[in-house]
Design a protein around this motif. Structure first.
Motif, PDB file in Angstrom:
ATOM      1  N   THR A 159      25.281  37.237  70.036  1.00  0.00           N
ATOM      2  CA  THR A 159      25.160  37.515  68.729  1.00  0.00           C
ATOM      3  C   THR A 159      24.860  36.101  67.807  1.00  0.00           C
ATOM      4  OG1 THR A 159      26.897  39.183  69.156  1.00  0.00           O
ATOM      5  CG2 THR A 159      26.446  38.399  66.765  1.00  0.00           C
ATOM      6  N   ALA A 160      23.940  36.175  67.071  1.00  0.00           N
ATOM      7  CA  ALA A 160      23.657  35.112  66.163  1.00  0.00           C
ATOM      8  C   ALA A 160      24.754  34.829  65.331  1.00  0.00           C
ATOM      9  CB  ALA A 160      22.349  35.581  65.254  1.00  0.00           C
ATOM     10  N   THR A 161      25.124  33.105  65.158  1.00  0.00           N
ATOM     11  CA  THR A 161      26.071  32.818  64.449  1.00  0.00           C
ATOM     12  C   THR A 161      25.644  32.273  63.194  1.00  0.00           C
ATOM     13  OG1 THR A 161      27.079  32.300  66.709  1.00  0.00           O
ATOM     14  CG2 THR A 161      28.118  31.134  64.724  1.00  0.00           C
ATOM     15  N   VAL A 191      16.989  30.139  62.385  1.00  0.00           N
ATOM     16  CA  VAL A 191      15.721  30.979  61.683  1.00  0.00           C
ATOM     17  C   VAL A 191      16.172  30.924  60.091  1.00  0.00           C
ATOM     18  CG1 VAL A 191      15.125  32.446  63.559  1.00  0.00           C
ATOM     19  CG2 VAL A 191      17.080  33.207  62.107  1.00  0.00           C
ATOM     20  N   HIS A 192      15.490  30.798  59.243  1.00  0.00           N
ATOM     21  CA  HIS A 192      15.551  30.686  57.992  1.00  0.00           C
ATOM     22  C   HIS A 192      14.241  31.062  57.291  1.00  0.00           C
ATOM     23  CE1 HIS A 192      14.702  28.463  54.069  1.00  0.00           C
ATOM     24  NE2 HIS A 192      15.939  28.716  54.126  1.00  0.00           N
ATOM     25  N   ALA A 216      15.681  36.667  57.220  1.00  0.00           N
ATOM     26  CA  ALA A 216      16.412  36.177  58.388  1.00  0.00           C
ATOM     27  C   ALA A 216      17.347  36.908  59.042  1.00  0.00           C
ATOM     28  CB  ALA A 216      16.947  34.810  57.903  1.00  0.00           C
ATOM     29  N   GLU A 217      18.238  37.616  57.971  1.00  0.00           N
ATOM     30  CA  GLU A 217      19.350  38.424  58.533  1.00  0.00           C
ATOM     31  C   GLU A 217      18.787  39.608  59.307  1.00  0.00           C
ATOM     32  OE1 GLU A 217      22.374  37.581  54.601  1.00  0.00           O
ATOM     33  OE2 GLU A 217      20.946  39.339  54.514  1.00  0.00           O
ATOM     34  N   ALA A 218      17.798  40.222  58.725  1.00  0.00           N
ATOM     35  CA  ALA A 218      16.992  41.325  59.536  1.00  0.00           C
ATOM     36  C   ALA A 218      16.568  40.971  60.923  1.00  0.00           C
ATOM     37  CB  ALA A 218      15.858  42.061  58.815  1.00  0.00           C
ATOM     38  N   LEU A 219      16.175  39.720  60.994  1.00  0.00           N
ATOM     39  CA  LEU A 219      15.684  39.492  62.132  1.00  0.00           C
ATOM     40  C   LEU A 219      16.723  39.321  63.369  1.00  0.00           C
ATOM     41  CD1 LEU A 219      13.057  36.698  63.236  1.00  0.00           C
ATOM     42  CD2 LEU A 219      15.271  36.590  64.455  1.00  0.00           C
ATOM     43  N   THR A 232      20.465  31.180  65.479  1.00  0.00           N
ATOM     44  CA  THR A 232      21.448  30.742  64.279  1.00  0.00           C
ATOM     45  C   THR A 232      20.855  30.914  62.930  1.00  0.00           C
ATOM     46  OG1 THR A 232      22.230  28.744  65.571  1.00  0.00           O
ATOM     47  CG2 THR A 232      22.312  28.716  63.129  1.00  0.00           C
ATOM     48  N   LEU A 233      21.714  31.880  62.490  1.00  0.00           N
ATOM     49  CA  LEU A 233      21.139  32.163  60.846  1.00  0.00           C
ATOM     50  C   LEU A 233      21.666  31.143  59.832  1.00  0.00           C
ATOM     51  CD1 LEU A 233      19.927  34.449  58.917  1.00  0.00           C
ATOM     52  CD2 LEU A 233      22.214  35.402  58.856  1.00  0.00           C
ATOM     53  N   ALA A 234      20.238  30.472  59.159  1.00  0.00           N
ATOM     54  CA  ALA A 234      20.455  29.725  58.079  1.00  0.00           C
ATOM     55  C   ALA A 234      20.063  30.583  56.947  1.00  0.00           C
ATOM     56  CB  ALA A 234      19.864  28.624  58.343  1.00  0.00           C
ATOM     57  N   ARG A 235      21.057  30.429  55.923  1.00  0.00           N
ATOM     58  CA  ARG A 235      20.527  31.021  54.735  1.00  0.00           C
ATOM     59  C   ARG A 235      20.117  30.164  53.438  1.00  0.00           C
ATOM     60  NH1 ARG A 235      25.070  33.974  56.424  1.00  0.00           N
ATOM     61  NH2 ARG A 235      24.615  36.085  56.417  1.00  0.00           N
ATOM     62  N   THR A 236      20.272  28.751  53.750  1.00  0.00           N
ATOM     63  CA  THR A 236      19.684  27.851  52.909  1.00  0.00           C
ATOM     64  C   THR A 236      19.048  26.687  53.746  1.00  0.00           C
ATOM     65  OG1 THR A 236      21.620  26.370  53.016  1.00  0.00           O
ATOM     66  CG2 THR A 236      21.662  28.187  51.367  1.00  0.00           C
TER      67      THR A 236
END
Length: 498
Positions: A8-10, A48-49, A56-59, A70-74
């Motif tokens: 699961t993406a962190t 991913v960003h 990115a969240e949907a991916l 790894t989900l990066a929001r910024t």
């Protein structure tokens, strides 16, 4: 690299100090999203960003099971998520959007980090960005990617331009996710700075020419030869089992066989006949003019799109030049010159060869002008799969270029000189039939004129030089002695050495 166990993406905030992601993708429209998935599917740890975080969240929500994301929001989270040296692939719209992303990322990076622009950037912008980032100690790569959304996911053709040390860090990632032919990746270091995007630009120019040739062939099959759409689809499908086998011929058959659900008509008959373009064709022609390289097929294909989109002018001229009905129907004009389906098949192959030849000529001259040392055989090799212009023909081109590296043109190699010469009568019949029936075939016509010009013992350029000398004293050379000369046209017309 073996695939990792799906995780699961962190969120990057939770791994802020770890820096475990091996590569990042920022810009998650269709191409960027699929490149990120391709990397993850091949076992890489991918950050991913996207500026719009929901993408990115949907991916990761939809495809997180495919690998380690790894989900990066910024941008700060993206940079923090990466191991060093950091490798960031930028996949955003070319131009100002790319510069905006770089302006945001670069201040966060350290010396030796790598930024790869995988969008359709103009190669001169890539040269500029490479130099600007080098001054800051950041390594920059201009990466041409072809294959569309499916190729990005399953294996595209990749054309990186960068320094050798940068490729040493980035290349293994790109080679693994690229298409492969006989276990050989459709990816190789093209050369320094803007060379990768230059080659991708030329690739797209060849693509323009190839598609327009297919469209002209379709028009002649339906018009002068009078075949219904389903028969034309069957023709292209059959051709895809011949020397014309290619991705574009394959999907031509599929598009022509498609029926519009709303009307029951052939899909191609309900699509507006105005082709769009994103600029790479124009860039190819403009750059070719700067280099002094004739790419007549690409130029006419680009102009054909422009004409198709000029619908208001088309309508006005069509009304003004409405022809007198002479009673002719269907394929009578074509029959007068014995045009056949086999002629079109032969002409299409010959014209495709010329399009590739012109593109490779342009690459050679661009490489010489910019000191890139590009090997044309590398291009035909990595274009064999993954990209839009992939074709059986490219295997033969690779062999011809490798066996005759000093040939001034693909058309001067024994294999293709013979192939084009054998098909010239068919090409001439196709152009004749197009003219006789009033069917526009600008690329077929341009290709034939180009070949005829190369084959001619003497060209009328001698008269052009005489005219230039007459009105502008631009001088000329002679065939019978060395030197540059001018005729005193306004005086006694004596010739003087310039």
């Amino acid at each position: 690299m073996s695939a990792s166990t799906p995780t699961t993406a962190t969120p990057a905030t939770d791994r802020h100090q770890q820096g475990t992601a091996q590569v990042a993708v920022t810009g998650l429209a269709v191409m960027g999203r699929n490149l990120a998935r391709n990397l993850a599917r091949n076992g890489f740890r991918v950050a991913v960003h996207n500026r719009t975080t929901s993408r990115a969240e949907a991916l990761v929500e939809e495809f997180g099971h495919e690998g380690d994301f790894t989900l990066a929001r910024t941008a700060e989270e993206l940079v923090a998520a990466l191991e060093r040296p950091r490798r960031i692939i930028v996949m955003v719209k070319a131009g100002e959007a790319t510069d905006a992303v770089l302006d945001e990322l670069v201040p966060l990076l350290d010396e030796g980090d790598i930024v790869a622009d995988a969008g359709n950037a103009h190669w001169r912008d890539t040269v500029r960005r490479h130099a600007a980032l080098a001054d800051k100690g950041i390594r920059f790569a201009g990466v041409g990617v072809s294959g569309g959304e499916v190729g990005a996911l399953e294996g595209p053709s990749i054309m990186p331009g960068c320094d050798a040390d940068t490729y040493g860090e980035l290349g293994p990632f790109l080679e693994i996710i690229s298409a492969h032919v006989d276990d050989e990746p459709c990816c190789t270091l093209i050369g320094p700075d803007g060379s990768g995007h230059f080659v991708k630009m030329v690739h797209n120019g060849i693509e323009y020419s190839d598609m327009q040739l297919i469209a002209e062939t379709y028009d002649l099959l339906r018009g002068p030869l009078g075949l219904p759409v389903d028969a034309v689809a069957d023709t292209f499908r059959a051709w895809n089992d011949t020397e014309l086998e290619s991705y574009l011929v394959q999907i031509t058959a599929e598009v022509l066989a498609h029926t519009d659900a709303d009307t029951g008509r052939p899909f191609v008959d309900v699509v507006r006949d105005a082709a769009e373009q994103k600029g790479t064709g124009r860039w190819t022609v403009q750059t070719a003019l700067d280099l002094g390289v004739p790419v007549t097929g690409i130029a006419e294909a680009t102009m054909a799109r422009a004409v198709s989109g000029d619908t208001e002018r088309r309508a006005a001229v069509r009304e003004a030049l409405e022809p007198v009905d002479d009673g002719d129907e269907g394929g009578s004009d074509a029959a007068a010159v014995d045009l056949s389906v086999d002629d079109l098949r032969a002409a299409l192959y010959a014209a495709k060869v010329v399009s590739y030849a012109q593109g490779l000529d342009m690459v050679r001259e661009g490489s010489r002008e910019n000191d890139w040392d590009i090997d044309p055989a590398d291009l035909s090799r990595i274009w064999r799969d993954g990209c839009i212009i992939r074709a059986r023909l490219l295997g033969d081109i690779t062999q011809a270029v490798e066996e005759h590296p000093d040939a001034p043109s693909l058309l001067a190699t024994p294999t293709f000189a013979a192939a084009v010469a054998d098909r010239l009568p068919a090409l001439r019949r196709v152009v004749t039939a197009a003219v006789a029936s009033g069917t526009p075939a600008p690329v077929f016509s341009a290709v034939l004129a180009y070949v005829d010009a190369l084959r001619a013992e003497r060209l009328p350029a001698a008269l052009v030089q005489g005219l230039r000398d007459y009105f502008g004293a631009h001088t000329y050379e002679r065939v019978d002695r060395e030197g540059t000369f001018h005729t005193e046209w306004s005086k006694d017309r004596a010739e003087v050495e310039a």
